[in-house]
Design a protein around this motif. Structure first.
Motif, PDB file in Angstrom:
ATOM      1  N   GLU A  38      38.686  28.163  34.419  1.00 21.99           N
ATOM      2  CA  GLU A  38      37.801  29.285  34.859  1.00 21.99           C
ATOM      3  C   GLU A  38      38.146  29.414  36.580  1.00 21.99           C
ATOM      4  N   LEU A  54      42.090  40.634  45.609  1.00 20.40           N
ATOM      5  CA  LEU A  54      41.174  39.764  44.840  1.00 20.40           C
ATOM      6  C   LEU A  54      40.742  40.761  43.627  1.00 20.40           C
ATOM      7  N   GLU A  55      40.097  41.781  43.990  1.00 23.70           N
ATOM      8  CA  GLU A  55      39.601  42.854  42.964  1.00 23.70           C
ATOM      9  C   GLU A  55      40.415  43.191  41.855  1.00 23.70           C
ATOM     10  N   TYR A  57      43.267  41.831  41.020  1.00 24.67           N
ATOM     11  CA  TYR A  57      43.337  40.415  40.085  1.00 24.67           C
ATOM     12  C   TYR A  57      42.137  40.261  39.429  1.00 24.67           C
ATOM     13  N   ALA A  58      40.865  40.390  39.458  1.00 30.58           N
ATOM     14  CA  ALA A  58      39.960  39.916  38.664  1.00 30.58           C
ATOM     15  C   ALA A  58      39.740  41.007  37.732  1.00 30.58           C
ATOM     16  N   ASP A  61      42.536  39.777  34.887  1.00 30.66           N
ATOM     17  CA  ASP A  61      42.386  38.267  34.252  1.00 30.66           C
ATOM     18  C   ASP A  61      40.869  38.130  34.079  1.00 30.66           C
ATOM     19  N   ILE A  64      38.955  34.795  36.021  1.00 30.76           N
ATOM     20  CA  ILE A  64      38.746  35.088  37.485  1.00 30.76           C
ATOM     21  C   ILE A  64      37.167  35.453  37.718  1.00 30.76           C
ATOM     22  N   ARG A  65      36.224  34.577  38.253  1.00 31.50           N
ATOM     23  CA  ARG A  65      34.759  34.946  38.498  1.00 31.50           C
ATOM     24  C   ARG A  65      34.866  35.383  40.044  1.00 31.50           C
ATOM     25  N   LEU A  66      34.655  36.423  40.569  1.00 23.68           N
ATOM     26  CA  LEU A  66      34.941  36.870  41.846  1.00 23.68           C
ATOM     27  C   LEU A  66      33.520  36.997  42.478  1.00 23.68           C
ATOM     28  N   THR A  67      33.171  36.419  43.653  1.00 28.56           N
ATOM     29  CA  THR A  67      31.825  36.856  44.374  1.00 28.56           C
ATOM     30  C   THR A  67      32.699  37.400  45.709  1.00 28.56           C
TER      31      THR A  67
END
Length: 306
Positions: A38, A54-55, A57-58, A61, A64-67
């Motif tokens: 992860e 980043l958004e 890529y999230a 895939d 990806i756990r994006l905050t």
């Protein structure tokens, strides 16, 4: 600790205003030959285009756990990701670096074969802001004994923070990164990990570690020097050793001009026979400080190719 993921490895990457480099960093993680991980990313209040990158890529895939949230600083972000990670192992990654494709596979194999090891890093290919190679560093400290002695002696960047994989349970037992040692929180954690298990570096470079003028070591040198001194004093006291005093080979962190930094990069590149890169940085050193004899000397040697 999160129960959302049963993957063995959690990759931790804080991001702040890394628009120029972050796509390459993310892609190097997603392209790993060991793909069972992860990927935790905290966009720490970036004001450039990092969040939008980043958004994208999230959305592509699911690993990806994006905050994204207001800025708190990367140390707070790292501890948040440690708390949220579901993996047995934690891999560090920085938004301006590049992982070799086999990095996770080789480090995970080593960790699984050596249960007494709590951290495995690697040597590093040092690159400049443009991605050109300067040289390879870290080969002098591979074993636990070599690394621990060098860390305690203040010999500098013995373990490259974005190269490491650590056992999550060991990191959590130690309380993660300590805010009182901000700017050398990695050195503090490595020394404490060395007290509960073995720490090693693999001889093969597994990351491209990027040098640029905005790095903490260049932009906040005096504060980092103070944090390093306090970290080493604490480690010596904690282990019952003689009070820390810089010895032979200890790094003396002092502020440097841009000309001096480019000159250092030129000498590194020239020593590794990357002549074109050496010339580039020697020229920049002269441009930044045209009256500096040392800059002209570096340029002369770079133009000669030796």
């Amino acid at each position: 600790m999160s129960t959302e993921s049963k993957r063995p490895l959690s990759v931790l990457m804080p991001v702040y205003n890394a628009e120029r480099y972050v796509a390459e960093a993310v892609e190097s993680v997603l392209a790993q030959t060991f793909g069972d991980f992860e990927f935790l990313i905290i966009d720490d209040g970036s004001t450039d285009g990092s969040r939008a990158i980043l958004e994208r890529y999230a959305a592509r895939d699911a690993r990806i756990r994006l905050t994204s949230r207001p800025n708190t600083g990367y140390l707070v972000a790292l501890n948040e990701m440690i708390d949220a990670a579901g993996g047995e192992y934690l891999a560090r990654m920085d938004a301006d670096d590049i992982s070799y494709p086999d990095r996770f596979r080789k480090q995970m194999e080593y960790m699984r074969e050596h249960p007494g090891v709590v951290l495995v890093g690697s040597t590093a290919e040092i690159i400049d802001p443009d991605g050109d190679t300067l040289h390879v560093m870290g080969g002098g400290w591979l074993s636990h004994e070599e690394i621990d002695a060098a860390l305690l002696g203040g010999l500098g960047q013995v373990v490259y923070h974005p190269s490491v994989i650590m056992r999550a349970d060991a990191v959590r037992r130690l309380g993660g990164y300590r805010a009182e040692y901000y700017l050398t929180e990695d050195l503090d954690l490595f020394l404490r990990l060395a007290e509960v298990g073995r720490i090693v570096n693999l001889a093969e470079p597994l990351i491209k570690y990027r040098e640029h003028l905005a790095k903490v070591g260049h932009a906040r040198t005096a504060q980092q020097a103070d944090a390093m001194q306090r970290t080493l004093v604490d480690a010596h006291r904690r282990r019952g050793l003689a009070p820390y005093a810089p010895g032979p080979g200890a790094v003396a962190l002092r502020p440097r001009t841009h000309a001096q930094i480019h000159r250092t990069w030129a000498w590194w590149a020239l020593g590794a026979r990357h002549v074109a890169t050496a010339r580039k940085h020697a020229l920049r050193s002269v441009a930044d400080s045209p009256l500096d004899v040392d800059s002209w000397r570096a340029l002369y040697c770079a133009l000669r190719g030796r």
